[in-house]
Design a protein around this motif. Structure first.
Motif, PDB file in Angstrom:
ATOM      1  N   LYS A 278      -0.579 -10.411  13.925  1.00 51.42           N
ATOM      2  CA  LYS A 278       0.821 -11.203  13.668  1.00 51.42           C
ATOM      3  C   LYS A 278       0.621 -12.100  12.435  1.00 51.42           C
ATOM      4  O   LYS A 278       1.416 -12.158  11.851  1.00 51.42           O
ATOM      5  CB  LYS A 278       0.849 -12.278  14.922  1.00 51.42           C
ATOM      6  N   TYR A 279      -0.542 -12.581  12.088  1.00 48.32           N
ATOM      7  CA  TYR A 279      -0.795 -13.333  10.789  1.00 48.32           C
ATOM      8  C   TYR A 279      -0.604 -12.308   9.596  1.00 48.32           C
ATOM      9  O   TYR A 279      -0.155 -12.807   8.497  1.00 48.32           O
ATOM     10  CB  TYR A 279      -2.150 -13.838  10.918  1.00 48.32           C
ATOM     11  N   SER A 280      -1.313 -10.983   9.703  1.00 48.18           N
ATOM     12  CA  SER A 280      -1.036 -10.175   8.631  1.00 48.18           C
ATOM     13  C   SER A 280       0.302  -9.891   8.132  1.00 48.18           C
ATOM     14  O   SER A 280       0.899  -9.580   7.020  1.00 48.18           O
ATOM     15  CB  SER A 280      -1.779  -8.949   9.062  1.00 48.18           C
ATOM     16  N   ARG A 281       1.361  -9.944   9.183  1.00 52.99           N
ATOM     17  CA  ARG A 281       2.762  -9.647   8.822  1.00 52.99           C
ATOM     18  C   ARG A 281       3.443 -10.779   7.721  1.00 52.99           C
ATOM     19  O   ARG A 281       4.553 -10.306   7.358  1.00 52.99           O
ATOM     20  CB  ARG A 281       3.472  -9.446  10.316  1.00 52.99           C
ATOM     21  N   LYS A 282       2.847 -11.615   7.860  1.00 52.69           N
ATOM     22  CA  LYS A 282       3.281 -12.799   7.100  1.00 52.69           C
ATOM     23  C   LYS A 282       2.773 -12.575   5.534  1.00 52.69           C
ATOM     24  O   LYS A 282       3.119 -13.519   4.647  1.00 52.69           O
ATOM     25  CB  LYS A 282       3.006 -14.079   7.531  1.00 52.69           C
ATOM     26  N   ASN A 283       1.789 -11.684   5.542  1.00 49.78           N
ATOM     27  CA  ASN A 283       1.265 -11.633   4.073  1.00 49.78           C
ATOM     28  C   ASN A 283       1.729 -10.230   3.540  1.00 49.78           C
ATOM     29  O   ASN A 283       1.488  -9.156   3.844  1.00 49.78           O
ATOM     30  CB  ASN A 283      -0.461 -11.514   4.301  1.00 49.78           C
ATOM     31  N   PRO A 284       2.516 -10.472   2.379  1.00 49.70           N
ATOM     32  CA  PRO A 284       3.273  -9.348   1.776  1.00 49.70           C
ATOM     33  C   PRO A 284       2.249  -8.361   1.055  1.00 49.70           C
ATOM     34  O   PRO A 284       2.449  -7.127   1.012  1.00 49.70           O
ATOM     35  CB  PRO A 284       4.268  -9.878   0.713  1.00 49.70           C
ATOM     36  N   PHE A 285       1.234  -8.860   0.480  1.00 49.66           N
ATOM     37  CA  PHE A 285       0.212  -7.994   0.134  1.00 49.66           C
ATOM     38  C   PHE A 285      -0.558  -6.752   1.256  1.00 49.66           C
ATOM     39  O   PHE A 285      -0.835  -5.567   0.924  1.00 49.66           O
ATOM     40  CB  PHE A 285      -0.797  -8.668  -0.752  1.00 49.66           C
ATOM     41  N   ARG A 286      -0.616  -7.554   2.251  1.00 54.05           N
ATOM     42  CA  ARG A 286      -1.265  -6.845   3.396  1.00 54.05           C
ATOM     43  C   ARG A 286      -0.194  -5.842   3.911  1.00 54.05           C
ATOM     44  O   ARG A 286      -0.648  -4.594   4.138  1.00 54.05           O
ATOM     45  CB  ARG A 286      -1.595  -7.879   4.715  1.00 54.05           C
ATOM     46  N   LEU A 287       0.952  -6.129   3.859  1.00 52.18           N
ATOM     47  CA  LEU A 287       2.210  -5.164   4.166  1.00 52.18           C
ATOM     48  C   LEU A 287       2.219  -4.119   3.464  1.00 52.18           C
ATOM     49  O   LEU A 287       2.414  -3.053   3.685  1.00 52.18           O
ATOM     50  CB  LEU A 287       3.410  -6.084   4.433  1.00 52.18           C
ATOM     51  N   ALA A 288       2.013  -4.512   2.007  1.00 49.32           N
ATOM     52  CA  ALA A 288       1.969  -3.397   1.001  1.00 49.32           C
ATOM     53  C   ALA A 288       0.887  -2.339   1.140  1.00 49.32           C
ATOM     54  O   ALA A 288       1.127  -1.091   0.939  1.00 49.32           O
ATOM     55  CB  ALA A 288       2.054  -4.122  -0.317  1.00 49.32           C
ATOM     56  N   LYS A 289       0.006  -3.066   1.756  1.00 50.25           N
ATOM     57  CA  LYS A 289      -1.313  -2.183   1.760  1.00 50.25           C
ATOM     58  C   LYS A 289      -1.266  -0.925   2.882  1.00 50.25           C
ATOM     59  O   LYS A 289      -1.473   0.161   2.805  1.00 50.25           O
ATOM     60  CB  LYS A 289      -2.540  -2.890   1.874  1.00 50.25           C
ATOM     61  N   LEU A 290      -0.507  -1.761   3.939  1.00 48.30           N
ATOM     62  CA  LEU A 290      -0.113  -0.785   5.007  1.00 48.30           C
ATOM     63  C   LEU A 290       1.080   0.179   4.744  1.00 48.30           C
ATOM     64  O   LEU A 290       0.901   1.503   5.192  1.00 48.30           O
ATOM     65  CB  LEU A 290       0.426  -1.718   6.235  1.00 48.30           C
ATOM     66  N   ALA A 291       1.876  -0.026   3.908  1.00 49.10           N
ATOM     67  CA  ALA A 291       2.860   0.888   3.539  1.00 49.10           C
ATOM     68  C   ALA A 291       2.371   1.906   2.626  1.00 49.10           C
ATOM     69  O   ALA A 291       2.651   3.062   2.908  1.00 49.10           O
ATOM     70  CB  ALA A 291       3.969   0.055   2.650  1.00 49.10           C
ATOM     71  N   GLY A 292       1.224   1.575   1.743  1.00 52.63           N
ATOM     72  CA  GLY A 292       0.615   2.540   0.910  1.00 52.63           C
ATOM     73  C   GLY A 292      -0.181   3.706   1.990  1.00 52.63           C
ATOM     74  O   GLY A 292      -0.148   4.768   1.521  1.00 52.63           O
ATOM     75  N   LYS A 293      -0.783   2.857   2.922  1.00 52.03           N
ATOM     76  CA  LYS A 293      -1.487   4.098   3.977  1.00 52.03           C
ATOM     77  C   LYS A 293      -0.598   4.939   4.656  1.00 52.03           C
ATOM     78  O   LYS A 293      -0.905   5.790   4.809  1.00 52.03           O
ATOM     79  CB  LYS A 293      -2.236   3.354   4.712  1.00 52.03           C
ATOM     80  N   ALA A 294       0.629   4.424   4.874  1.00 54.12           N
ATOM     81  CA  ALA A 294       1.613   5.036   5.668  1.00 54.12           C
ATOM     82  C   ALA A 294       2.116   6.232   4.928  1.00 54.12           C
ATOM     83  O   ALA A 294       2.355   7.199   5.307  1.00 54.12           O
ATOM     84  CB  ALA A 294       2.578   4.312   6.017  1.00 54.12           C
ATOM     85  N   LEU A 295       2.131   5.828   3.463  1.00 58.30           N
ATOM     86  CA  LEU A 295       2.808   6.911   2.507  1.00 58.30           C
ATOM     87  C   LEU A 295       1.719   8.025   2.319  1.00 58.30           C
ATOM     88  O   LEU A 295       1.921   9.132   2.565  1.00 58.30           O
ATOM     89  CB  LEU A 295       3.011   6.163   1.183  1.00 58.30           C
ATOM     90  N   VAL A 296       0.434   7.676   2.367  1.00 63.23           N
ATOM     91  CA  VAL A 296      -0.686   8.726   2.238  1.00 63.23           C
ATOM     92  C   VAL A 296      -0.403   9.669   3.453  1.00 63.23           C
ATOM     93  O   VAL A 296      -0.699  10.897   3.542  1.00 63.23           O
ATOM     94  CB  VAL A 296      -1.964   8.170   2.137  1.00 63.23           C
ATOM     95  N   ASN A 297      -0.173   9.123   4.602  1.00 62.90           N
ATOM     96  CA  ASN A 297      -0.187   9.726   5.942  1.00 62.90           C
ATOM     97  C   ASN A 297       1.000  10.327   6.151  1.00 62.90           C
ATOM     98  O   ASN A 297       1.378  11.020   7.220  1.00 62.90           O
ATOM     99  CB  ASN A 297      -0.562   9.095   6.990  1.00 62.90           C
ATOM    100  N   GLU A 298       2.145  10.493   5.260  1.00 66.24           N
ATOM    101  CA  GLU A 298       3.479  10.811   5.210  1.00 66.24           C
ATOM    102  C   GLU A 298       4.125  10.244   6.525  1.00 66.24           C
ATOM    103  O   GLU A 298       5.163  10.724   6.930  1.00 66.24           O
ATOM    104  CB  GLU A 298       3.489  12.427   5.557  1.00 66.24           C
TER     105      GLU A 298
END
Length: 367
Positions: A278-298
């Motif tokens: 829940k806390y991580s969802r407020k951190n834009p850099f953390r969200l961007a890191k999740l986006a990058g991982k999701a991109l790698v996994n298509e």
């Protein structure tokens, strides 16, 4: 009636998260690290003479407060400038003509009191502004100064050039000199940690805690310091102390979660994982890191959802728009990708700007 003065900006205490650190400290010759707290508000004879000649004889306290502000920052005065990395005493800030918001507050308070004004430090609540470093995130805090007269309260604000939001300076919480000094030692300790000067950093952080033992932020920062120096047991103890003081210290909670996960203490980590997410969802850099991982996994839908949330939190961050462009292109949405790339080029600076503009120029004929 109040008279808020908009000036500069910077950091007071540094609240750290996700294996955090802080920026290097500027030092004065012969005073590489923290100086004695008795000298933080000390003024030289030269400063006092200037205050006596320019400020002290102004009859009305409110006018005196404004004149002091103008002397410190105006083009005809000392021309003190904002410096994010400058954790300095009042004397050092004057000598080097720069300082972060705490340093500027130290100089203003010391000068104000010398000319007979009642000046106090304030900690000001600001929206979380996550700042990404190489392998950690930093959340700056903020201080300003309140000057009380028999007719009004004047707020001396050092916010404006670093942050992209407004604050109500009257909503600050008054703190003692001792608490302001603790912020200073916290800043120095984090800078020393960034330089991997572990003994000095630990000693300086302990000084901050001795001055304000009930500060969950300082205990959390001590935990980060201990973790970086390789003392996981002491780090866990510090994180848990922070959480005893304030169970909603999500920096400490997140760092504890990371520590437990690294030690394969899966059940203990699982018990706090929901709060951490829940806390991580407020951190834009953390969200961007999740986006990058999701991109790698298509996982393009997940990637787009995460990067859009990050951009909503930090729309001015060019790298987020560039990542969004990559996601769009990989998912087959070339037009949206080109639009995102153009936004990235517009917002970027330096080498990134040149790189993005080259990509825009290469792709432009296709649109």
């Amino acid at each position: 009636m109040t008279l808020p003065l908009k000036v500069l900006s910077l950091v007071a205490g540094l609240s750290l998260a996700f294996n955090s650190s802080a920026t290097p400290v500027h030092s004065v010759e012969g005073n590489r690290y923290a100086i004695d707290q008795s000298k933080l508000l000390e003024l030289s004879a030269e400063i006092k003479t200037e205050l006596e000649n320019n400020i002290k004889n102004i009859r009305k306290p409110g006018e005196r407060a404004v004149a002091l502000h103008q002397l410190m920052f105006g083009p005809d005065g000392w021309q003190i400038r904002y410096d994010f990395d400058a954790n300095l005493s009042a004397q050092q800030a004057w000598q080097l003509r720069r300082g972060n918001c705490l340093s500027l507050a130290l100089l203003y308070v010391a000068s104000a009191r010398y000319v007979g004004l009642k000046a106090q430090f304030q900690r000001v609540q600001t929206p979380a502004q996550w700042e990404q470093r190489s392998d950690y995130y930093l959340v700056p805090g903020h201080v300003n100064v309140a000057v009380s007269t028999h007719r009004q309260r004047i707020y001396i604000e050092f916010l404006g050039t670093f942050y992209d939001f407004e604050v109500d300076p009257s909503q600050g919480r008054r703190i003692s000199d001792k608490q302001a000094f603790a912020d200073y030692y916290n800043n120095i300790a984090m800078a020393l940690m960034d330089q991997k000067k572990w003994p000095q950093a630990r000693s300086t952080m302990q000084t901050a805690i001795e001055l304000e033992p009930d500060s969950d932020m300082y205990w959390s920062n001590l935990g980060v310091l201990e973790k970086f120096s390789g003392n996981s047991q002491a780090a866990e103890k510090a994180y848990r102390t922070a959480l005893k003081i304030n169970k909603r210290n999500y920096s400490a909670l997140t760092n504890l979660y990371v520590l437990l996960s690294e030690q394969q203490r899966k059940q203990e980590a699982k018990e706090i994982s929901n709060k951490v997410q829940k806390y991580s969802r407020k951190n834009p850099f953390r969200l961007a890191k999740l986006a990058g991982k999701a991109l790698v996994n298509e996982q393009y839908d997940v990637a787009l959802s995460s990067i859009k949330k990050a951009i909503k939190l930090r729309p001015e961050h060019a790298e987020f728009h560039y990542l969004q462009a990559r996601i769009y292109y990989r998912s087959g949405a070339a037009t949206q990708g080109f639009d995102a790339l153009q936004r990235a080029a517009k917002l970027a600076e330096g080498q990134d700007k040149q790189r993005y503009e080259q990509k825009v120029a290469a792709l432009a004929p296709s649109f």
